[in-house]
Design an enzyme around this catalytic site. Structure first.
Site, PDB file in Angstrom:
ATOM      1  N   ASP A 139      31.700  43.553  51.309  1.00  0.00           N
ATOM      2  CA  ASP A 139      31.881  42.612  52.805  1.00  0.00           C
ATOM      3  C   ASP A 139      32.744  43.841  53.344  1.00  0.00           C
ATOM      4  OD1 ASP A 139      30.696  39.998  51.468  1.00  0.00           O
ATOM      5  OD2 ASP A 139      32.270  39.797  50.496  1.00  0.00           O
ATOM      6  N   ASP A 152      25.560  36.867  53.952  1.00  0.00           N
ATOM      7  CA  ASP A 152      26.166  35.634  54.078  1.00  0.00           C
ATOM      8  C   ASP A 152      26.245  35.059  54.977  1.00  0.00           C
ATOM      9  OD1 ASP A 152      27.478  36.845  51.845  1.00  0.00           O
ATOM     10  OD2 ASP A 152      29.001  36.875  51.921  1.00  0.00           O
TER      11      ASP A 152
END
Length: 173
Positions: A139, A152
Site C-alpha cells: 500500500d 484497492d
C-alpha cells in the site's frame, strides 16, 4: 408456444447465450473477450504502478491528507488480522461467488454494471497476486490515517459504481 431453440437458450447461462448471439451476429470477437482483456490491462497497470512505487517514487500531496508511503500489508482487508488459511478461503469464496454471478448474468446486466464488476475483479486479482507472490500487498497512497493502493481503489470504485447504479434503479421502483 416456444420453439426448442428458445427453450434451450433459457436453460443455458448468460455467457453461453452471449456466445450464441455473437455467432449469430457474426461479430469478430465476443464482448466477453473485450472485458477479459480490459481486466488484464487494469491488472497489469496496478502491477506497473506497484513496481514504480516500490522503487521509491513519490508524488507531491497535501501533508497529513494525501501522501506517499510504503506499507506492506500482510493482513486481511483494512489490516484485519486473520490466519492465512482463513484469509485465502475468504478470497476464494468471494471470487467464486463473483464469477458464478457473472457467468449467469454477464449478458443480462448493463455495461455500467459490467464495468463495476470488471474493475472489482481486476483489483481483487492484483491484490491476490501480490499476496501469493510477495506475501503482502504494498500500500503506497496515504489518505488521512489510511493507506491503500491502486487495486484497492479499483475495488472501491467498482463497489461505488454498483451501489450508485443499483440505487438509481431501486429509486425508480
Amino acid at each position: 408456444m416456444t420453439n426448442p431453440t428458445q427453450q434451450k437458450l433459457r436453460r443455458t447461462s448468460s455467457i453461453e447465450q452471449g456466445l450464441e448471439q455473437s455467432k449469430d451476429n457474426r461479430t469478430w470477437v465476443s464482448p466477453l473477450v473485450v472485458w477479459v482483456v480490459l481486466v488484464f490491462a487494469l491488472f497489469f497497470l496496478a502491477q506497473i504502478v506497484r513496481v514504480f512505487m516500490q522503487s521509491g517514487s513519490t508524488f507531491m500531496g497535501w501533508p497529513n491528507v494525501l501522501f506517499t508511503t510504503h506499507f506492506y500489508n500482510d493482513r486481511f482487508a483494512f489490516s484485519i488480522p486473520l490466519p492465512s488459511i482463513l484469509m485465502y478461503s475468504v478470497y476464494i469464496l468471494v471470487l467464486c461467488g463473483v464469477f458464478g454471478y457473472l457467468y449467469k448474468k454477464f449478458y443480462l446486466i448493463s455495461v455500467l454494471e459490467r464495468f463495476g464488476w470488471m474493475i472489482i475483479v481486476a483489483g481483487a486479482f492484483s491484490n491476490l497476486f501480490e499476496r501469493i507472490t510477495w506475501g503482502a500487498v504494498l500500500d503506497y497512497v496515504g489518505i488521512f490515517t489510511g493507506v491503500f493502493n491502486l487495486a484497492d481503489a479499483y475495488i472501491l470504485l467498482g463497489i461505488l459504481i454498483l451501489l450508485l447504479h443499483n440505487s438509481k434503479y431501486s429509486l425508480k421502483d
